[in-house]
Design a protein around this motif. Structure first.
Motif, PDB file in Angstrom:
ATOM      1  N   VAL A 157      54.966  31.785  35.895  1.00 48.89           N
ATOM      2  CA  VAL A 157      55.005  33.196  36.270  1.00 48.89           C
ATOM      3  C   VAL A 157      53.596  33.791  36.251  1.00 48.89           C
ATOM      4  CG1 VAL A 157      55.779  35.489  35.528  1.00 48.89           C
ATOM      5  CG2 VAL A 157      57.393  33.583  35.557  1.00 48.89           C
ATOM      6  N   ILE A 158      52.836  33.477  35.205  1.00 46.06           N
ATOM      7  CA  ILE A 158      51.470  34.005  35.092  1.00 46.06           C
ATOM      8  C   ILE A 158      50.583  33.433  36.194  1.00 46.06           C
ATOM      9  CG2 ILE A 158      49.450  34.161  33.595  1.00 46.06           C
ATOM     10  CD1 ILE A 158      51.345  33.945  31.200  1.00 46.06           C
ATOM     11  N   VAL A 159      50.665  32.112  36.407  1.00 46.92           N
ATOM     12  CA  VAL A 159      49.827  31.472  37.417  1.00 46.92           C
ATOM     13  C   VAL A 159      50.167  31.988  38.809  1.00 46.92           C
ATOM     14  CG1 VAL A 159      49.223  29.259  38.470  1.00 46.92           C
ATOM     15  CG2 VAL A 159      49.502  29.427  35.998  1.00 46.92           C
ATOM     16  N   SER A 160      51.449  32.117  39.117  1.00 48.75           N
ATOM     17  CA  SER A 160      51.859  32.577  40.439  1.00 48.75           C
ATOM     18  C   SER A 160      51.456  34.028  40.676  1.00 48.75           C
ATOM     19  CB  SER A 160      53.377  32.434  40.595  1.00 48.75           C
ATOM     20  OG  SER A 160      53.769  31.088  40.445  1.00 48.75           O
ATOM     21  N   THR A 161      51.519  34.843  39.644  1.00 50.43           N
ATOM     22  CA  THR A 161      51.109  36.241  39.791  1.00 50.43           C
ATOM     23  C   THR A 161      49.641  36.337  40.183  1.00 50.43           C
ATOM     24  OG1 THR A 161      52.746  36.906  38.135  1.00 50.43           O
ATOM     25  CG2 THR A 161      50.981  38.466  38.619  1.00 50.43           C
ATOM     26  N   VAL A 162      48.817  35.473  39.616  1.00 51.53           N
ATOM     27  CA  VAL A 162      47.393  35.480  39.964  1.00 51.53           C
ATOM     28  C   VAL A 162      47.182  35.027  41.404  1.00 51.53           C
ATOM     29  CG1 VAL A 162      45.154  34.447  39.424  1.00 51.53           C
ATOM     30  CG2 VAL A 162      46.687  35.127  37.579  1.00 51.53           C
ATOM     31  N   GLY A 163      47.967  34.054  41.873  1.00 57.79           N
ATOM     32  CA  GLY A 163      47.732  33.476  43.187  1.00 57.79           C
ATOM     33  C   GLY A 163      48.442  34.130  44.343  1.00 57.79           C
ATOM     34  N   MET A 164      49.372  35.028  44.096  1.00 61.47           N
ATOM     35  CA  MET A 164      50.117  35.633  45.194  1.00 61.47           C
ATOM     36  C   MET A 164      49.251  36.610  45.974  1.00 61.47           C
ATOM     37  SD  MET A 164      53.813  36.261  43.384  1.00 61.47           S
ATOM     38  CE  MET A 164      54.414  37.202  44.803  1.00 61.47           C
ATOM     39  N   LYS A 165      49.529  36.711  47.266  1.00 60.76           N
ATOM     40  CA  LYS A 165      48.733  37.572  48.129  1.00 60.76           C
ATOM     41  C   LYS A 165      48.957  39.058  47.863  1.00 60.76           C
ATOM     42  CE  LYS A 165      48.196  34.455  52.051  1.00 60.76           C
ATOM     43  NZ  LYS A 165      48.383  34.282  53.505  1.00 60.76           N
ATOM     44  N   CYS A 166      50.100  39.396  47.281  1.00 63.50           N
ATOM     45  CA  CYS A 166      50.397  40.807  47.043  1.00 63.50           C
ATOM     46  C   CYS A 166      49.716  41.336  45.789  1.00 63.50           C
ATOM     47  CB  CYS A 166      51.905  41.030  46.952  1.00 63.50           C
ATOM     48  SG  CYS A 166      52.714  40.045  45.675  1.00 63.50           S
ATOM     49  N   THR A 167      49.003  40.494  45.063  1.00 61.74           N
ATOM     50  CA  THR A 167      48.234  40.935  43.905  1.00 61.74           C
ATOM     51  C   THR A 167      46.746  40.942  44.263  1.00 61.74           C
ATOM     52  OG1 THR A 167      48.039  38.686  43.012  1.00 61.74           O
ATOM     53  CG2 THR A 167      49.958  39.989  42.333  1.00 61.74           C
ATOM     54  N   HIS A 168      45.953  41.582  43.432  1.00 57.81           N
ATOM     55  CA  HIS A 168      44.532  41.747  43.716  1.00 57.81           C
ATOM     56  C   HIS A 168      43.651  40.826  42.885  1.00 57.81           C
ATOM     57  CE1 HIS A 168      45.236  45.181  46.324  1.00 57.81           C
ATOM     58  NE2 HIS A 168      46.043  45.689  45.397  1.00 57.81           N
ATOM     59  N   PHE A 169      44.241  39.816  42.260  1.00 54.20           N
ATOM     60  CA  PHE A 169      43.439  38.846  41.533  1.00 54.20           C
ATOM     61  C   PHE A 169      42.766  37.890  42.518  1.00 54.20           C
ATOM     62  CE2 PHE A 169      46.952  40.022  38.688  1.00 54.20           C
ATOM     63  CZ  PHE A 169      46.241  40.491  37.597  1.00 54.20           C
ATOM     64  N   MET A 170      41.545  37.542  42.257  1.00 53.37           N
ATOM     65  CA  MET A 170      40.813  36.541  43.033  1.00 53.37           C
ATOM     66  C   MET A 170      40.765  36.873  44.522  1.00 53.37           C
ATOM     67  SD  MET A 170      42.303  33.080  41.191  1.00 53.37           S
ATOM     68  CE  MET A 170      41.245  31.999  42.161  1.00 53.37           C
ATOM     69  N   ASP A 171      40.674  38.147  44.856  1.00 55.52           N
ATOM     70  CA  ASP A 171      40.609  38.519  46.267  1.00 55.52           C
ATOM     71  C   ASP A 171      39.329  38.026  46.940  1.00 55.52           C
ATOM     72  OD1 ASP A 171      43.057  39.709  46.359  1.00 55.52           O
ATOM     73  OD2 ASP A 171      42.327  41.735  45.958  1.00 55.52           O
ATOM     74  N   GLY A 172      38.281  37.820  46.146  1.00 52.09           N
ATOM     75  CA  GLY A 172      37.031  37.356  46.732  1.00 52.09           C
ATOM     76  C   GLY A 172      37.035  35.891  47.126  1.00 52.09           C
ATOM     77  N   ASP A 173      38.050  35.132  46.692  1.00 51.41           N
ATOM     78  CA  ASP A 173      38.122  33.702  46.994  1.00 51.41           C
ATOM     79  C   ASP A 173      39.535  33.366  47.481  1.00 51.41           C
ATOM     80  OD1 ASP A 173      37.693  31.018  47.239  1.00 51.41           O
ATOM     81  OD2 ASP A 173      37.090  30.663  45.164  1.00 51.41           O
ATOM     82  N   PRO A 174      39.846  33.654  48.747  1.00 51.10           N
ATOM     83  CA  PRO A 174      41.215  33.440  49.259  1.00 51.10           C
ATOM     84  C   PRO A 174      41.684  31.992  49.170  1.00 51.10           C
ATOM     85  CG  PRO A 174      39.907  34.767  50.780  1.00 51.10           C
ATOM     86  CD  PRO A 174      38.954  34.213  49.773  1.00 51.10           C
ATOM     87  N   LYS A 175      40.767  31.036  49.364  1.00 53.07           N
ATOM     88  CA  LYS A 175      41.180  29.627  49.325  1.00 53.07           C
ATOM     89  C   LYS A 175      41.642  29.226  47.931  1.00 53.07           C
ATOM     90  CE  LYS A 175      39.589  25.007  50.578  1.00 53.07           C
ATOM     91  NZ  LYS A 175      38.457  24.198  51.117  1.00 53.07           N
ATOM     92  N   SER A 176      40.870  29.610  46.914  1.00 52.50           N
ATOM     93  CA  SER A 176      41.272  29.302  45.538  1.00 52.50           C
ATOM     94  C   SER A 176      42.533  30.058  45.154  1.00 52.50           C
ATOM     95  CB  SER A 176      40.138  29.643  44.577  1.00 52.50           C
ATOM     96  OG  SER A 176      38.983  28.879  44.856  1.00 52.50           O
ATOM     97  N   LYS A 177      42.694  31.248  45.679  1.00 52.20           N
ATOM     98  CA  LYS A 177      43.890  32.058  45.386  1.00 52.20           C
ATOM     99  C   LYS A 177      45.143  31.374  45.913  1.00 52.20           C
ATOM    100  CE  LYS A 177      45.602  36.794  46.031  1.00 52.20           C
ATOM    101  NZ  LYS A 177      45.592  37.227  44.619  1.00 52.20           N
ATOM    102  N   SER A 178      45.058  30.833  47.125  1.00 57.75           N
ATOM    103  CA  SER A 178      46.221  30.131  47.683  1.00 57.75           C
ATOM    104  C   SER A 178      46.523  28.847  46.910  1.00 57.75           C
ATOM    105  CB  SER A 178      45.968  29.804  49.155  1.00 57.75           C
ATOM    106  OG  SER A 178      44.882  28.894  49.285  1.00 57.75           O
ATOM    107  N   THR A 179      45.463  28.190  46.419  1.00 57.67           N
ATOM    108  CA  THR A 179      45.666  26.980  45.613  1.00 57.67           C
ATOM    109  C   THR A 179      46.359  27.306  44.299  1.00 57.67           C
ATOM    110  OG1 THR A 179      43.681  25.986  46.582  1.00 57.67           O
ATOM    111  CG2 THR A 179      44.509  25.020  44.543  1.00 57.67           C
ATOM    112  N   VAL A 180      45.974  28.424  43.683  1.00 59.70           N
ATOM    113  CA  VAL A 180      46.617  28.841  42.436  1.00 59.70           C
ATOM    114  C   VAL A 180      48.092  29.149  42.668  1.00 59.70           C
ATOM    115  CG1 VAL A 180      46.660  30.654  40.685  1.00 59.70           C
ATOM    116  CG2 VAL A 180      44.480  29.677  41.400  1.00 59.70           C
ATOM    117  N   ALA A 181      48.413  29.805  43.788  1.00 60.55           N
ATOM    118  CA  ALA A 181      49.820  30.086  44.107  1.00 60.55           C
ATOM    119  C   ALA A 181      50.607  28.797  44.292  1.00 60.55           C
ATOM    120  CB  ALA A 181      49.903  30.948  45.366  1.00 60.55           C
TER     121      ALA A 181
END
Length: 203
Positions: free
Chosen positions: A88-112
């Protein structure tokens, strides 16, 4: 936007699955036994209940005295719920509807995707251990006097449903096509640069 919607659907499905799994783990009707017409005995992972119209419940005193299927199922279910909590915590960071890691979209999608895989592993563990628990109950039922044996209760069906919902939600989240950032259209510079540079010579 469509990808973000699919991620949100997967996350909600996973949350429903985790909540269902937690409810199943706390239920007392993992196995049941009928004695006579009205007396019922129920045993869960944490407590046992018995009675007629009025039921009395008590927690299991010793872990070592519990059957093997109860000990193993309790341990795996708790690990599955813990893994889902981390997912739940990891997915919240990686989802597009959240503002975590917005500066690195590729890493954000990997986290999701990692969060989705964790959900899938958690749901698979729940399904496997529940199926094994049912197998052990059925074997005991067939090898002993059936009037004195336990049958599996409705908690196993709820546990199966929780595992399926969790796996389905994780599949949406771990889908690479759903979680990867949308690439911006490439600029075509063929029309901006001249293909030929004719030189006219006049005499």
């Amino acid at each position: 936007m469509a990808n973000a919607g699919l991620q949100l659907i997967g996350f909600l499905l996973a949350l429903v699955g985790v909540a269902t799994t937690m409810a199943a783990a706390m239920m007392v009707e993992w196995k049941k036994q009928s004695q006579g017409k009205s007396h019922r005995i129920y045993e869960g992972l944490w407590m046992s209940c018995s009675g007629n119209e009025r039921t009395t419940c008590e927690f299991h005193d010793s872990v070592l005295k519990l059957p093997t299927e109860v000990q193993a199922t309790r341990a795996v279910m708790m690990f599955s719920i813990f893994l889902s909590a981390v997912a739940v915590i990891v997915s919240t960071v990686g989802m597009k509807c959240t503002h975590f890691m917005d500066g690195d979209p590729k890493s954000k999608s990997t986290v999701a995707m990692i969060g989705g895989i964790m959900f899938m592993v958690s749901g698979l563990l729940t399904i496997i251990i529940t199926s094994w628990y049912v197998k052990m109950i059925v074997q005991t039922f067939n090898n002993s006097h059936r009037l004195q044996s336990f049958e599996f209760g409705k908690a196993v069906f709820i546990s199966w449903a929780g595992g399926l919902f969790t796996m389905a939600g994780g599949a949406f989240l771990s889908c690479r096509r759903c979680s990867r950032p949308q690439s911006s259209p490439s600029l075509r510079g063929n029309n901006l640069l001249p293909t030929t540079n004719p030189k006219s010579n006049y005499v």
